[in-house]
Design an enzyme around this catalytic site. Structure first.
Site, mmCIF file in Angstrom:
data_model
loop_
_atom_site.group_PDB
_atom_site.id
_atom_site.type_symbol
_atom_site.label_atom_id
_atom_site.label_comp_id
_atom_site.label_asym_id
_atom_site.label_seq_id
_atom_site.Cartn_x
_atom_site.Cartn_y
_atom_site.Cartn_z
ATOM 1 N N CYS A 2 0.831 -1.190 0.000
ATOM 2 C CA CYS A 2 0.000 0.000 0.000
ATOM 3 C C CYS A 2 0.872 1.249 0.000
ATOM 4 O O CYS A 2 2.081 1.179 0.175
ATOM 5 C CB CYS A 2 -0.878 0.046 1.234
ATOM 6 S SG CYS A 2 -1.921 -1.410 1.423
ATOM 7 N N CYS A 212 12.768 -4.007 3.889
ATOM 8 C CA CYS A 212 12.254 -4.957 2.895
ATOM 9 C C CYS A 212 13.079 -4.903 1.608
ATOM 10 O O CYS A 212 13.125 -3.877 0.926
ATOM 11 C CB CYS A 212 10.802 -4.630 2.587
ATOM 12 S SG CYS A 212 10.143 -5.594 1.211
ATOM 13 N N SER A 259 9.296 -3.187 -15.382
ATOM 14 C CA SER A 259 9.951 -3.508 -14.107
ATOM 15 C C SER A 259 11.366 -4.062 -14.270
ATOM 16 O O SER A 259 12.160 -3.994 -13.344
ATOM 17 C CB SER A 259 9.099 -4.504 -13.336
ATOM 18 O OG SER A 259 8.894 -5.670 -14.115
ATOM 19 N N ASP A 320 14.175 -9.771 -16.203
ATOM 20 C CA ASP A 320 13.055 -9.237 -15.406
ATOM 21 C C ASP A 320 13.494 -9.093 -13.958
ATOM 22 O O ASP A 320 14.503 -9.668 -13.545
ATOM 23 C CB ASP A 320 11.811 -10.133 -15.515
ATOM 24 C CG ASP A 320 10.525 -9.358 -15.205
ATOM 25 O OD1 ASP A 320 10.595 -8.141 -14.914
ATOM 26 O OD2 ASP A 320 9.433 -9.961 -15.266
ATOM 27 N N ASP A 321 12.705 -8.322 -13.199
ATOM 28 C CA ASP A 321 13.088 -8.055 -11.812
ATOM 29 C C ASP A 321 12.803 -9.241 -10.899
ATOM 30 O O ASP A 321 13.550 -9.510 -9.973
ATOM 31 C CB ASP A 321 12.341 -6.828 -11.295
ATOM 32 C CG ASP A 321 10.844 -7.079 -11.214
ATOM 33 O OD1 ASP A 321 10.218 -7.200 -12.276
ATOM 34 O OD2 ASP A 321 10.314 -7.199 -10.099
ATOM 35 N N CYS A 357 5.318 -13.751 2.325
ATOM 36 C CA CYS A 357 5.674 -12.558 3.096
ATOM 37 C C CYS A 357 4.576 -12.313 4.111
ATOM 38 O O CYS A 357 3.402 -12.276 3.745
ATOM 39 C CB CYS A 357 5.811 -11.354 2.178
ATOM 40 S SG CYS A 357 6.133 -9.827 3.083
ATOM 41 N N CYS A 406 15.450 -7.404 5.207
ATOM 42 C CA CYS A 406 14.594 -8.576 5.308
ATOM 43 C C CYS A 406 14.628 -9.272 3.954
ATOM 44 O O CYS A 406 14.305 -8.682 2.925
ATOM 45 C CB CYS A 406 13.156 -8.188 5.652
ATOM 46 S SG CYS A 406 12.072 -9.643 5.764
ATOM 47 N N CYS A 409 11.312 -13.630 2.011
ATOM 48 C CA CYS A 409 10.619 -14.259 0.877
ATOM 49 C C CYS A 409 11.574 -15.083 0.021
ATOM 50 O O CYS A 409 11.157 -15.961 -0.728
ATOM 51 C CB CYS A 409 9.883 -13.214 0.040
ATOM 52 S SG CYS A 409 10.920 -11.890 -0.607
HETATM 53 P P1 5GP Z 1 4.505 -13.596 -12.289
HETATM 54 O O1 5GP Z 1 3.971 -13.413 -13.656
HETATM 55 O O2 5GP Z 1 5.721 -14.457 -12.225
HETATM 56 O O3 5GP Z 1 3.442 -14.031 -11.304
HETATM 57 O O4 5GP Z 1 4.945 -12.163 -11.759
HETATM 58 C C1 5GP Z 1 6.186 -11.616 -12.117
HETATM 59 C C2 5GP Z 1 5.998 -10.265 -12.704
HETATM 60 O O5 5GP Z 1 5.149 -9.485 -11.868
HETATM 61 C C3 5GP Z 1 7.303 -9.505 -12.798
HETATM 62 O O6 5GP Z 1 7.362 -8.873 -14.065
HETATM 63 C C4 5GP Z 1 7.263 -8.485 -11.688
HETATM 64 O O7 5GP Z 1 7.711 -7.222 -12.148
HETATM 65 C C5 5GP Z 1 5.822 -8.392 -11.306
HETATM 66 N N1 5GP Z 1 5.610 -8.458 -9.854
HETATM 67 C C6 5GP Z 1 6.463 -8.819 -8.887
HETATM 68 N N2 5GP Z 1 5.879 -8.769 -7.688
HETATM 69 C C7 5GP Z 1 4.643 -8.348 -7.874
HETATM 70 C C8 5GP Z 1 3.568 -8.068 -7.008
HETATM 71 O O8 5GP Z 1 3.659 -8.207 -5.782
HETATM 72 N N3 5GP Z 1 2.433 -7.618 -7.610
HETATM 73 C C9 5GP Z 1 2.303 -7.441 -8.953
HETATM 74 N N4 5GP Z 1 1.170 -6.985 -9.458
HETATM 75 N N5 5GP Z 1 3.310 -7.703 -9.788
HETATM 76 C C10 5GP Z 1 4.453 -8.148 -9.268
HETATM 77 MG MG MG Z 2 7.097 -6.806 -14.255
#
Ligand code: 5GP
Ligand code: MG
Length: 432
Positions: A2, A212, A259, A320-321, A357, A406, A409
């Site tokens: 949030c 975090c 991202s 990717d991140d 988490c 932290c 995860c």
């Molecule tokens: P996946 O498709 O593997 O479930 O999610 C990975 C993608 O979602 C990555 O491109 C990353 O940037 C993005 N992502 C990572 N953490 C989160 C999150 O907590 N929420 C959302 N909406 N996207 C996330």
């Molecule tokens: Mg992404």
């Protein structure tokens, strides 16, 4: 996850919330003081859809909310006749703070109001309750006289910045409205009256901070600073270290927009392999996860376009991140191969997400985390890629450059013990 904000007027809070929209798109709300009363406006969806009308009079606080699952119609700030509060985080022991509560924001407002009823002032009541809270919180609490309490938990899990009397989750939001900023240190509580700090204190005995790491990996805007470290710069370093830890032979490095962009820059710099844009995000596509299954997958395939000239016949390193469920990556490999990529090497600028988490990032359950129980080779096979390489936890720590992070995860080791009972209470009744 949030975002929160506070400012002398509701109008300014609205603007800050729009700058924090990336931290939550599920619902949004504002509470402001008007003639000695607290007024609320809010609803589901983006800030501009949820908050339609407000009076730009007295001090105000606001919130944007995010959850990965549907069906949660909760909105913050929560409020009653006396006080309103908005927080970013997750209170693990909320049931022990207030046994009658069904979620943590309710536990906080009920127990703080109870302390006020007993005769404590807003500052003392807030301090009393927050010092007993186990978990993460960056919080703003407003009373009907316009007094504002601001606090960040003793571990400093979530970000919080200020240019008193302006408060925002991220430094970038304050810069957006032309303010300077300092970060609110962990374990700090302060009272703001008439635009200045009138009281400040620490919440508890000092704890070992647990900032975090996922705020750096994914959540924050690249412009923001968190614990003195610029988020973009830390991501570039994640990419550079990844290139050393998990090199790949390739012709071109492309980011997953948006991202993965900072990390892809780092990977390209450290490897000497040129960076290019091969995936193009459609900015106007609806959010796929709110669509029914079936429709969702079709829309998801159209979310990115591919520049054929960049990938055709080439060995593509896609950065990717992070990976959560793996749906994004599976789709991207297919798109790249469909457009003629000769090889696809996936590089992820964070370690495998393997554990839930409990400090406010809403990951799905362990079973839904694609890296849970799978190694890099198995993932490559699953996604149809030539190779997969993740950053190590050590590499992540080095990239951020802070001692106290932290990484629960990624490591499945939490900054404090969490009982099975607490996990059960969180899962059954609550999302941050
Ligand atoms: P996946 O498709 O593997 O479930 O999610 C990975 C993608 O979602 C990555 O491109 C990353 O940037 C993005 N992502 C990572 N953490 C989160 C999150 O907590 N929420 C959302 N909406 N996207 C996330
Ligand atoms: Mg992404």
């Amino acid at each position: 996850m949030c975002g929160i904000a506070a400012a002398p007027t509701a109008e300014e809070v609205f603007v800050l919330l729009e700058s924090l929209q990336h931290r939550g798109q599920e619902s949004a709300g504002i509470v402001w003081v008007e003639n000695g009363e607290l007024k609320f406006e809010g609803g589901m969806g983006l800030v501009k859809d949820a908050i339609k009308k407000f009076v730009s009079k007295g001090p105000a606080i606001g919130h944007v909310r995010y959850s990965t699952s549907g069906g949660y119609s909760r909105i913050q700030p929560v409020y009653n006749k006396r006080i309103a509060l908005a927080f970013n985080g997750n209170i693990i022991n909320f049931k022990s703070l207030e046994p009658s509560s069904t979620w943590d924001a309710e536990a906080l407002i009920t127990s703080i109001t109870n302390e006020i009823t007993k005769g404590y002032d807003l500052f003392e009541a807030s301090k009393k309750v927050l010092s007993k809270a186990k978990g993460s919180y960056s919080i703003v609490i407003l009373d009907r006289e316009g007094k504002l309490v601001v606090a960040r938990d003793p571990w400093g899990f979530r970000p919080l910045a200020s240019d008193i009397p302006y408060i925002a989750s991220e430094t970038a939001a304050l810069e957006d409205i032309g303010r300077r900023w300092t970060e609110v240190p962990e374990n700090k509580i302060m009272l703001i009256e008439e635009g200045s700090i009138t009281k400040e204190d620490t919440l508890t005995e000092p704890k070992t901070p647990a900032y975090c790491s996922f705020e750096y990996v994914y959540f924050e805007r690249p412009e923001s600073y968190f614990n003195g470290v610029n988020v973009h710069v830390s991501r570039v370093r994640m990419g550079e270290i990844l290139a050393k830890e998990k090199p790949a032979e390739g012709d071109v490095v492309i980011p997953v927009p948006d991202s993965g962009r900072s990390a892809a820059i780092g990977f390209s710099r450290a490897s000497g392999i040129p960076l290019d844009e091969g995936l193009v995000k459609n900015r106007y596509m609806g959010r796929s996860f709110i669509m029914p299954p079936g429709v969702r997958e079709k829309i998801a395939m159209r979310k990115d376009g591919v520049v054929r000239d960049v990938v055709e016949g080439r060995r593509v390193i896609v950065v990717d991140d992070s990976i959560i469920r793996g749906t994004t990556m599976k789709r991207i490999v297919k798109l790249l191969k469909d457009k003629g990529a000769k090889e696809v090497h996936i590089r992820i600028a964070s370690p495998p997400v393997r554990a839930p988490c409990y400090m406010g990032i809403d990951f799905p359950s362990k079973e839904e985390l694609i890296a849970f129980g799978r190694n890099e080779e198995q993932l490559a096979k699953l996604w149809g890629a030539e190779s997969v390489g993740y950053l190590s936890i050590k590499g992540l720590r080095e990239a951020i450059g802070l001692k106290h992070l932290c990484v629960a995860c990624f490591s499945d080791i939490y900054p404090f013990p969490i009982s099975e009972e607490e996990v059960k209470q969180m899962l059954s009744t609550h999302r941050a």
